[in-house]
Design an enzyme around this catalytic site. Sequence first.
Site, PDB file in Angstrom:
ATOM      1  N   VAL A 125      29.471  40.951 -79.382  1.00 42.36           N
ATOM      2  CA  VAL A 125      29.820  39.688 -78.836  1.00 42.36           C
ATOM      3  C   VAL A 125      31.364  39.261 -79.129  1.00 42.36           C
ATOM      4  O   VAL A 125      31.711  38.282 -78.708  1.00 42.36           O
ATOM      5  CB  VAL A 125      28.929  38.276 -79.161  1.00 42.36           C
ATOM      6  CG1 VAL A 125      27.552  38.507 -78.708  1.00 42.36           C
ATOM      7  CG2 VAL A 125      28.901  38.534 -81.062  1.00 42.36           C
ATOM      8  N   TYR A 126      31.997  40.093 -80.203  1.00 49.08           N
ATOM      9  CA  TYR A 126      33.352  39.548 -80.473  1.00 49.08           C
ATOM     10  C   TYR A 126      34.337  39.761 -79.480  1.00 49.08           C
ATOM     11  O   TYR A 126      34.541  40.939 -78.734  1.00 49.08           O
ATOM     12  CB  TYR A 126      34.123  40.416 -81.847  1.00 49.08           C
ATOM     13  CG  TYR A 126      32.931  40.354 -82.936  1.00 49.08           C
ATOM     14  CD1 TYR A 126      32.029  39.149 -82.947  1.00 49.08           C
ATOM     15  CD2 TYR A 126      33.193  41.207 -84.114  1.00 49.08           C
ATOM     16  CE1 TYR A 126      31.410  39.026 -84.216  1.00 49.08           C
ATOM     17  CE2 TYR A 126      32.399  40.885 -85.304  1.00 49.08           C
ATOM     18  CZ  TYR A 126      31.561  39.905 -85.276  1.00 49.08           C
ATOM     19  OH  TYR A 126      31.105  39.509 -86.621  1.00 49.08           O
ATOM     20  N   GLY A 127      35.075  38.745 -79.268  1.00 47.27           N
ATOM     21  CA  GLY A 127      35.936  38.705 -78.144  1.00 47.27           C
ATOM     22  C   GLY A 127      36.431  37.188 -77.772  1.00 47.27           C
ATOM     23  O   GLY A 127      35.895  36.202 -78.332  1.00 47.27           O
TER      24      GLY A 127
END
Length: 334
Positions: A52-54
């Site tokens: 989910v990182y972004g």
Amino acid sequence: MQYRKLGRTGLKVSEVSLGAMAFGRWIDEEASVKVLDAALDAGINLVDTADVYGKGMDLSDPLQTGESETILGRLMKGRREKIILATKVHGRVGNEPNDAGQSRYHIFRAIENSLRRLNTDYVDLYQVHRFDPETPLDETLGALDDLVRQGKVRYIGCSNFAAWQIAKAHGISAVRQLHRFESVQPEYSLITRNIEPELVPFALSESVGIIVYSPLGRGILSGKYRPGEAPPADSRLAAGEQRLKALIGNERSLAIVDIIRPLAERRGLSLAQYALAWVLSRPGITSAILGASKPEHITSAAGRWDERLSQEELDEIDRLTAHLNNIGKSLVKQ
Ligand SMILES: NC(=O)c1ccc[n+]([C@@H]2O[C@H](COP(=O)([O-])OP(=O)(O)OC[C@H]3O[C@@H](n4cnc5c(N)ncnc54)[C@H](OP(=O)(O)O)[C@@H]3O)[C@@H](O)[C@H]2O)c1
């Protein structure tokens, strides 16, 4: 750099690891490569990311996730073998009902997407990002065990779990002869000490590795934020990170910085060096995941990251901060 065994496994990970949450969220690929280079030069071998990182994390847009893995995938080219790669599954990555959580269905799709973005055949440590009350643990552990047996994943771990949740999972793994969670990734720093009463003793008892996130309290413990002053323009607070806003909004956070400042000065350490030394001096901690948005965040820490605080120093900190009552309680809602 010293290396510690991850729980009961034979895997040795650096005491300081690199968090790649900034990649693609607050810093672009050009800046990310400098951070990764500095980390590997300093002996870091464990790099942590998540599907989910972004940018989506700040935009509340699940379709804008995955940039961290994508950038890391490009940057690891030619040096994959130097990196113990950790990523995670659970958070929402799309708008369909099954685009989140820990069902067998989602985990099988999520690992393929992570492997594609990361440009690799395997993940060293695959972590479930938080407890999923909607999916039976048997289903999740069965799916993760299959991934280990398929060679797509080498070890499995969890993040943001309570001790009882890991104990329950370990019981299922033992009865069904499945691979078990070998590590947990909780938040831990001088300002977030809620893992001390339960999780740390549990992990020590069961030889579970503890890889802690936000050891600098998302930057607060570097001393860069002062009451009544605007945050530095290039900081995450200025960029609007919600979790950091919540943490700094609790008056106990900056009160702890004020208490620690003279202790760090007495030791000849910067606040960030001191905060990292504190985490690595506490029992049960395998590795502290440093978030870095600039290579200097690594190089300035690297000069002193073998520093350890004595028991007398740890006791002094406990005495000086006791009135803030932060042990066993989270300063922000999880
Ligand atoms: N499992 C989970 O739920 C979860 C949650 C959060 C994080 N994580 C993982 O943990 C990693 C680390 O988290 P984090 O970034 O919150 O950790 P952190 O180390 O507490 O905070 C990192 C921030 O501190 C500041 N900083 C670091 N060194 C500094 C220095 N020498 N001087 C001044 N400022 C300094 C930088 O802020 P600026 O960028 O503002 O300059 C940097 O972005 C993430 O990348 C991610 O992999 C996991």
